[in-house]
Structure formats: structure tokens, C-alpha cells
Design a protein around this motif. Structure first.
Motif, PDB file in Angstrom:
ATOM      1  N   ALA A  79       0.857  -1.183   0.000  1.00  0.00           N
ATOM      2  CA  ALA A  79       0.000   0.000   0.000  1.00  0.00           C
ATOM      3  C   ALA A  79       0.891   1.231   0.000  1.00  0.00           C
ATOM      4  N   LEU A  80       0.811   2.008  -1.062  1.00  0.00           N
ATOM      5  CA  LEU A  80       1.604   3.228  -1.191  1.00  0.00           C
ATOM      6  C   LEU A  80       0.779   4.405  -0.700  1.00  0.00           C
ATOM      7  N   SER A  81       1.301   5.144   0.275  1.00  0.00           N
ATOM      8  CA  SER A  81       0.580   6.308   0.779  1.00  0.00           C
ATOM      9  C   SER A  81       0.541   7.400  -0.282  1.00  0.00           C
ATOM     10  N   ARG A  82      -0.306   8.372  -0.057  1.00  0.00           N
ATOM     11  CA  ARG A  82      -0.407   9.495  -0.994  1.00  0.00           C
ATOM     12  C   ARG A  82       0.946  10.203  -1.140  1.00  0.00           C
ATOM     13  N   GLN A  98       1.480   3.416 -12.616  1.00  0.00           N
ATOM     14  CA  GLN A  98       0.077   3.505 -12.235  1.00  0.00           C
ATOM     15  C   GLN A  98      -0.845   2.510 -12.927  1.00  0.00           C
ATOM     16  N   SER A  99      -0.418   1.914 -14.048  1.00  0.00           N
ATOM     17  CA  SER A  99      -1.314   0.967 -14.710  1.00  0.00           C
ATOM     18  C   SER A  99      -1.621  -0.242 -13.839  1.00  0.00           C
ATOM     19  N   HIS A 100      -0.734  -0.556 -12.891  1.00  0.00           N
ATOM     20  CA  HIS A 100      -0.953  -1.690 -11.994  1.00  0.00           C
ATOM     21  C   HIS A 100      -1.255  -1.233 -10.564  1.00  0.00           C
ATOM     22  N   ALA A 101      -1.635   0.026 -10.423  1.00  0.00           N
ATOM     23  CA  ALA A 101      -1.959   0.562  -9.097  1.00  0.00           C
ATOM     24  C   ALA A 101      -3.469   0.704  -8.955  1.00  0.00           C
ATOM     25  N   MET A 134      -0.305  -1.722  -4.907  1.00  0.00           N
ATOM     26  CA  MET A 134       0.436  -2.178  -6.085  1.00  0.00           C
ATOM     27  C   MET A 134       1.132  -3.498  -5.801  1.00  0.00           C
ATOM     28  N   GLU A 135       1.219  -4.326  -6.809  1.00  0.00           N
ATOM     29  CA  GLU A 135       1.943  -5.588  -6.689  1.00  0.00           C
ATOM     30  C   GLU A 135       3.438  -5.328  -6.527  1.00  0.00           C
ATOM     31  N   ASN A 136       4.035  -5.974  -5.556  1.00  0.00           N
ATOM     32  CA  ASN A 136       5.474  -5.802  -5.318  1.00  0.00           C
ATOM     33  C   ASN A 136       6.297  -6.129  -6.555  1.00  0.00           C
ATOM     34  N   ALA A 137       5.905  -7.175  -7.270  1.00  0.00           N
ATOM     35  CA  ALA A 137       6.664  -7.594  -8.438  1.00  0.00           C
ATOM     36  C   ALA A 137       6.669  -6.500  -9.505  1.00  0.00           C
ATOM     37  N   TRP A 138       5.531  -5.840  -9.690  1.00  0.00           N
ATOM     38  CA  TRP A 138       5.450  -4.775 -10.691  1.00  0.00           C
ATOM     39  C   TRP A 138       6.281  -3.565 -10.264  1.00  0.00           C
ATOM     40  N   LEU A 139       6.159  -3.180  -8.994  1.00  0.00           N
ATOM     41  CA  LEU A 139       6.937  -2.057  -8.489  1.00  0.00           C
ATOM     42  C   LEU A 139       8.429  -2.338  -8.626  1.00  0.00           C
ATOM     43  N   PRO A 242      -4.928  -8.705  13.463  1.00  0.00           N
ATOM     44  CA  PRO A 242      -5.591  -7.887  12.452  1.00  0.00           C
ATOM     45  C   PRO A 242      -5.651  -8.562  11.082  1.00  0.00           C
ATOM     46  N   LEU A 243      -6.669  -8.216  10.328  1.00  0.00           N
ATOM     47  CA  LEU A 243      -6.844  -8.685   8.961  1.00  0.00           C
ATOM     48  C   LEU A 243      -7.045  -7.474   8.078  1.00  0.00           C
ATOM     49  N   ALA A 244      -6.176  -7.299   7.100  1.00  0.00           N
ATOM     50  CA  ALA A 244      -6.308  -6.186   6.168  1.00  0.00           C
ATOM     51  C   ALA A 244      -6.633  -6.736   4.785  1.00  0.00           C
ATOM     52  N   VAL A 245      -7.663  -6.189   4.170  1.00  0.00           N
ATOM     53  CA  VAL A 245      -8.049  -6.569   2.814  1.00  0.00           C
ATOM     54  C   VAL A 245      -8.070  -5.297   1.981  1.00  0.00           C
ATOM     55  N   LEU A 246      -7.241  -5.263   0.943  1.00  0.00           N
ATOM     56  CA  LEU A 246      -7.045  -4.048   0.152  1.00  0.00           C
ATOM     57  C   LEU A 246      -7.440  -4.279  -1.295  1.00  0.00           C
ATOM     58  N   PRO A 247      -7.922  -3.244  -1.970  1.00  0.00           N
ATOM     59  CA  PRO A 247      -8.337  -3.402  -3.367  1.00  0.00           C
ATOM     60  C   PRO A 247      -7.140  -3.564  -4.294  1.00  0.00           C
ATOM     61  N   LEU A 248      -7.331  -4.379  -5.332  1.00  0.00           N
ATOM     62  CA  LEU A 248      -6.312  -4.595  -6.344  1.00  0.00           C
ATOM     63  C   LEU A 248      -6.891  -4.415  -7.736  1.00  0.00           C
ATOM     64  N   THR A 249      -6.016  -4.179  -8.694  1.00  0.00           N
ATOM     65  CA  THR A 249      -6.449  -4.082 -10.079  1.00  0.00           C
ATOM     66  C   THR A 249      -6.905  -5.440 -10.600  1.00  0.00           C
TER      67      THR A 249
END
Length: 435
Positions: A79-82, A98-101, A134-139, A242-249
């Protein structure tokens, strides 16, 4: 802190006005992961040359390689902050990332079996988003391609650092080249160690650490749900952790496309150490356990990808500067992933040091000056301490089983959701905009 912000603004102004006068000075960077590569690119943006050593082999990639995802559900994510997004925008890299963010428009916080809940929304805070996932592999791929393309960055992989020596005017290191089995030497003005939690450079400099074992293990992976994520990040607390669920492309398309359906989600599930094997090996158990802890907020968890397990230990270096050497990234502070602040804190560190070194170059001064590096260390203390305290407070506060404490934290969640002026402050810190 206000003075620090003014200083950084002045440095940026001076850089814009004197860019052509910059001269290259050699920085040695140990550790070529995301932080090390990002720092090298920040330095290159300011016209400062660096040599980066990585102990692992870099993949043989080119800009013409197929950029489609090869594994729909097999990836780790960040998760990349603003503020981190802004840093990548400053160095001209965000357009390639950004295409994979996938942007985060809202954040929901709740606890299993409790009444307290809170939500942050981009509309209420008046921002474009809270950050991007963002996917770590893409970054990593894009950072590596950018570093390879920079004439100011020299990459050396398969390199094991074996010694570090300093003089009044320089720092040198020896490294073992796994490729030809030779020991080689490098010298520079300054050495920045971004070589991870178990940093070799930190140990060679005899810098101690304060460690704390949380007794927890993070299970990290990607899941698919039957309900679109709608760009909402959800933090859910259970008795286990804790359980974190984050949106992905989606597999195809831009994660910031408003018409994207978005059924993939990044998940970080924290369980007591010793319980992780069953969740790694049994997809059905993993999905059922998450469903029980999470409820129906994300819909039904229908598919799980390959997962990794990472024991959680806080590691803080006793000092982050020793002579001409700087300890950065996880080598300086390895944090609990509960709030997704670790990498973003490292990026703010890297950005601040690059700015200060740029100011030295503009003055034709020594970028490895010990007094300068100590000023950097002091300037970053407030932000680092705040993030460390926040992460630990969340971890310990939400895993305490005392009924009275549970009541207090649920009332606090309700108050957070209703009281004015609290949300904007928390949102600003979460986005990394107040350092």
C-alpha cells in the motif's frame, strides 16, 4: 517541524534554479530492494551518482518484455501512501507505475463481534485518494528498469558485503562477487545501508538493535471475492490479530478506471506464530477462517492464491548514522504491517536524505559530512517515533482480550467516526502528508 518543511521547499527551489550546476558525487548503497532502488533513483533525479550492491541476482528483464501478469492470484502487494505516490511523481516514475496501481477511496475499520466501527472517505477529506495498492513484483520491475536506464546508477548484483572501513574523507567497503569468486573494493563519500532487517552493514558497523517479537506471523497473498471491492480498504480486528483486505487491479486495465469491476484483493492475515502452516496448506480452511473473522463486508471469499508466511518482529537500530554511514529502510526500522506504514516511512526517509544531499551538492559541499548526516537522523526522529508508536498501539490495543479494554476501544472507534477534526488529522498522517 515547520522549519524542516521550509528547508525542504527551499532545497527544491534551489534545485530547480541550479540544476545544470550539479556535479556527481559517489554514494554507495548496500541493498537493492525497493528502498535501495528508490533511493538511487531519487539521487539520480538530483544529479548524484550512486553504486548499488545487491546480494541476490537481478532478473534479466527489458522494457520490451511482456508486461501482463503471469499469476492472477500469486503476488505480494504494497500500500503506497499518498505522499509516496507524490515522491514517485516527482522523479517522473509514476506514469510507468500507475497501470498496476489501484487507488484507495475509503478505509473501513471494525472489530469482530463488536459494535465499534469507523470509516474514512476521500470525499470527506477532499482528496483524490488515500493512496494506491500495487503488486510488489510490478513495483520492483519498474524500479529496476528505471535504475538500469539511468547513467548515474551502477548496479552490482550477486555481491556480499564483507567489510566496511571509514576515514575522515571517505568510506570503503569490500564485497565478495559470487559470480567470479573474487573480493572487490569500492570507495565513496557516503554509504547508505538498505539491506534489510538483518542488515549485514549494520552488523559490520557494530550497531545494535532493540527487537520485539510480537508472537505473530503474517500470511500474505491475494484472494478473489464475489463482490467488487469498489476501491475500499478494510481493516478488521480479530482475537488472533488484524486482517487487512485491500483493493487490487483486475488482470487487465487500469486500477483507477471507474468502470473497473475489481474482484481481486490483497490480504494480510495475522495469526499466532505456530498456526500459520495450516493456513498456508489448506485453501478451504484459510478462506473459511477469514470469512468467519471478516463477515460479509467483502462478500464471499471464493479463491485463494499462493501465500507466504512472515514472522513479525519489530527491529529498531540503536542509531541510524555512524560517521559516513546511514542505516535506512528495514535495516533502520522493521515494523508491524498492521497499518501499512513501513515502506512509506522508508520512502519519506529516503526522500529527506536525497534532498539534504542535493543541497550539499549545490554548495559544492561534502554529501557524506557527519554533521549533515546527524542532522538527517535528528530531522527524521519525530515522524519515525510517531509511526512506531502508532503501529504498536494498534497491535496491542486490538489484541487485548480484557472486556473493559475492548469496550474502550469500540467507544473510541465510534468517537473517531463522529467527532469533528479527528478524521482529518488521522487521514493526514496515514497519507504521509505530515512528517
Amino acid at each position: 517541524m515547520h522549519n524542516e518543511e521550509e528547508t525542504i521547499e527551499q532545497i527544491s527551489s534551489d534545485y530547480s534554479n541550479n540544476k545544470d550546476s550539479l556535479t556527481s558525487q559517489q554514494v554507495l548503497i548496500a541493498g537493492g530492494g525497493h528502498v535501495g532502488l528508490s533511493f538511487a533513483l531519487l539521487l539520480a533525479h538530483h544529479g548524484i551518482a550512486s553504486t548499488l550492491l545487491e546480494k541476490n541476482s537481478y532478473p534479466d528483464i527489458s522494457p520490451d518484455d511482456d508486461e501482463q501478469r503471469s499469476h492472477y492470484l500469486d503476488s505480494r502487494n504494497t500500500a503506497l501512501s499518498r505522499r509516496t505516490v507524490q515522491i514517485y511523481q516527482e522523479i517522473g516514475l509514476w506514469d510507468k507505475l500507475q497501470s498496476h496501481a489501484c487507488r484507495i477511496d475509503a478505509v473501513q475499520i471494525s472489530e469482530q463481534g463488536s459494535f465499534g466501527r469507523a470509516q474514512l472517505s476521500k470525499e470527506e477529506e477532499g482528496v483524490e485518494s488515500f493512496g494506491q495498492v500495487m503488486e510488489n513484483a510490478w513495483l520492483g520491475r519498474k524500479l529496476l528498469l528505471a535504475a538500469k536506464a539511468s547513467p548515474l546508477i551502477t548496479l552490482i548484483d550477486n555481491a556480499d558485503v564483507t567489510s566496511v572501513e571509514q576515514t575522515q574523507d571517505s568510506v570503503s567497503l569490500a564485497f565478495y562477487d559470487q559470480g567470479d569468486a573474487n573480493v572487490q573494493q569500492l570507495q565513496g563519500c557516503v554509504l547508505v545501508a538498505c539491506d534489510g532487517r538483518d542488515s549485514t552493514v549494520r552488523q559490520l558497523l557494530d550497531i545494535g538493535t532493540k527487537t520485539y517479537d510480537y508472537g505473530q506471523t503474517a500470511i500474505v497473498g491475494v484472494i478473489e471475492t464475489d463482490k467488487p471491492h469498489e476501491h475500499v480498504a478494510i481493516e478488521r480486528f480479530s482475537p488472533a490479530g488484524p486482517l487487512a483486505v485491500l483493493p487490487l487491479t483486475d488482470p487487465e486495465g487500469d486500477g483507477n478506471d471507474e468502470f473497473q469491476t475489481g474482484y481481486r484483493r490483497s490480504v494480510v492475515w495475522v495469526c499466532p506464530t505456530g498456526d500459520e502452516t495450516q493456513y498456508l496448506e489448506d485453501d478451504a480452511l484459510f478462506l473459511a477462517t477469514m470469512q468467519q473473522a471478516f463477515g460479509t463486508r467483502a462478500g464471499t471469499f471464493i479463491k485463494a492464491g499462493r501465500r507466504g508466511a512472515y514472522p513479525l518482529t519489530r527491529v529498531l537500530a540503536d542509531q541510524q548514522v555512524a560517521g559516513r554511514c546511514v542505516i535506512m529502510g528495514n535495516a533502520a526500522h522493521t515494523l508491524h504491517p498492521v497499518a501499512g506504514q513501513g515502506f512509506n516511512l522508508c520512502m519519506r526517509d529516503a526522500h529527506a536524505l536525497a534532498q539534504m544531499m542535493s543541497a550539499q551538492v549545490l554548495k559544492s559541499a561534502d554529501i557524506g559530512d557527519a554533521a549533515l548526516l546527524k542532522r538527517y537522523e535528528k530531522a527524521r526522529q519525530t515522524d519515525q517515533k510517531r509511526v512506531i508508536l502508532f503501529c504498536d498501539a494498534v497491535v496491542h490495543g486490538f489484541t487485548h482480550s480484557n472486556p473493559a479494554i475492548k469496550l474502550v476501544r469500540n467507544v473510541a472507534l465510534l468517537a473517531f467516526d463522529k467527532l469533528p477534526n479527528i478524521k482529518p488529522l488521522v487521514a493526514t498522517y496515514a497519507m504521509g502528508l505530515k512528517s
